[in-house]
Enzyme design. Structure first.
Site, PDB file in Angstrom:
ATOM      1  N   SER A 168      35.166  13.335  34.837  1.00 48.52           N
ATOM      2  CA  SER A 168      35.079  14.667  35.403  1.00 48.52           C
ATOM      3  C   SER A 168      36.240  14.910  36.372  1.00 48.52           C
ATOM      4  CB  SER A 168      33.699  14.855  36.056  1.00 48.52           C
ATOM      5  OG  SER A 168      33.406  16.216  36.218  1.00 48.52           O
TER       6      SER A 168
ATOM      7  N   ASP B  93      30.726  16.481  29.936  1.00 51.37           N
ATOM      8  CA  ASP B  93      30.998  15.711  31.155  1.00 51.37           C
ATOM      9  C   ASP B  93      30.436  14.287  31.068  1.00 51.37           C
ATOM     10  OD1 ASP B  93      31.040  14.738  33.838  1.00 51.37           O
ATOM     11  OD2 ASP B  93      30.994  16.781  34.600  1.00 51.37           O
TER      12      ASP B  93
END
Length: 262
Positions: A47, A160
């Site tokens: 991320s 993610d």
């Protein structure tokens, strides 16, 4: 150019967590490591940690990455805006990353070995990328569910990586260098939750933190600036302050960092 294996063995291996704007603290820590002349041999990121790691591995100085970030309306890129599918695409983010890193950049073009982690929504597993095109895995690793559509890549639907692994130490274990975890999500145990939005943030924060507990124990050293507990995932306008928190915290742990290479 990738450093030799022997060089990597004498350097630090960094696992960079996600955390939205709090991930800017990673840049401050990286700046401190450079100032302390502590070499980084390899990185693994997820991320916001994936973005920080990718730019650093590509040779961008941490303060230059901060300058680029502060010149970008990151909040606009991450603000939910419901389309027919209820999600945003990543075209604008991809264009922004490509403008700085290059549209055809490969992992092999980086100056330091880098591994990125994403989550396969269908298989329900973490997927690691360290070769081939950089941008698709970088986008996937940063594709926050609900906000962004999943990234279709190599036959997978990717989002993610922090959903299942928000401190990716696995690619670094056994590589020879001491593993340092950069975790930017300390829990604020006095947090107020006055709105449904804060409730969603808190729920995700606690859920994602749960998958880091065991991974923290696998680090030779964990860097988790406690002051970050007061910041929210979308506090990008406080980027300079977040950078400074990471920088000063890492300098304060210089002796422990140097001891890793003794």
């Amino acid at each position: 150019m990738i450093p030799s294996e022997n060089a990597a063995f004498t350097a630090l291996s960094l696992a960079l967590s996600g955390g939205g704007a709090r991930g800017i603290a990673h840049l401050g820590i990286l700046a401190a490591l450079d100032e302390l002349e502590l070499p980084v041999g390899r990185l693994a990121g997820v991320s916001s940690g994936a973005i920080a790691g990718a730019f650093y591995a590509a040779g961008f100085p941490p303060r230059e990455i901060l300058r680029l970030l502060l010149g970008t309306n990151v909040a606009r890129l991450t603000r939910p805006a419901f389309s027919r599918l209820g999600l945003l695409g990543l075209d604008a983010v991809e264009a922004l990353l490509a403008s700085h890193l290059g549209p055809r950049i490969q992992f092999e073009d980086l100056q330091k070995p880098l591994t990125l982690v994403a989550t396969d929504l269908v298989a329900g597993e973490s997927v690691y990328f360290s070769t081939g095109p950089l941008l698709p895995p970088l986008l996937a690793s940063s594709a926050v569910p609900i906000v962004y559509r999943a990234v279709a890549y190599q036959g997978r639907q990717l989002v993610d990586g922090g959903l299942l692994n928000n401190l990716p130490v696995e690619p670094l274990l056994g590589c020879g260098g001491p593993v340092v975890g950069l975790h930017c999500n300390p829990v604020n145990r006095e947090a107020r939750i006055p709105t449904i939005r804060r409730l969603v943030e808190r729920t995700l924060h606690l859920a994602i933190n749960a998958n880091t507990a065991h991974r923290k124990t696998q680090c030779a050293l964990l860097l988790e600036p406690p002051a970050l507990r007061h910041f929210r995932p979308l506090d990008y306008r406080k980027g300079a302050e977040l950078f400074d928190i990471g920088y000063r915290y890492a300098l304060g742990r210089a002796a422990e960092l140097r001891a890793l290479r003794a």
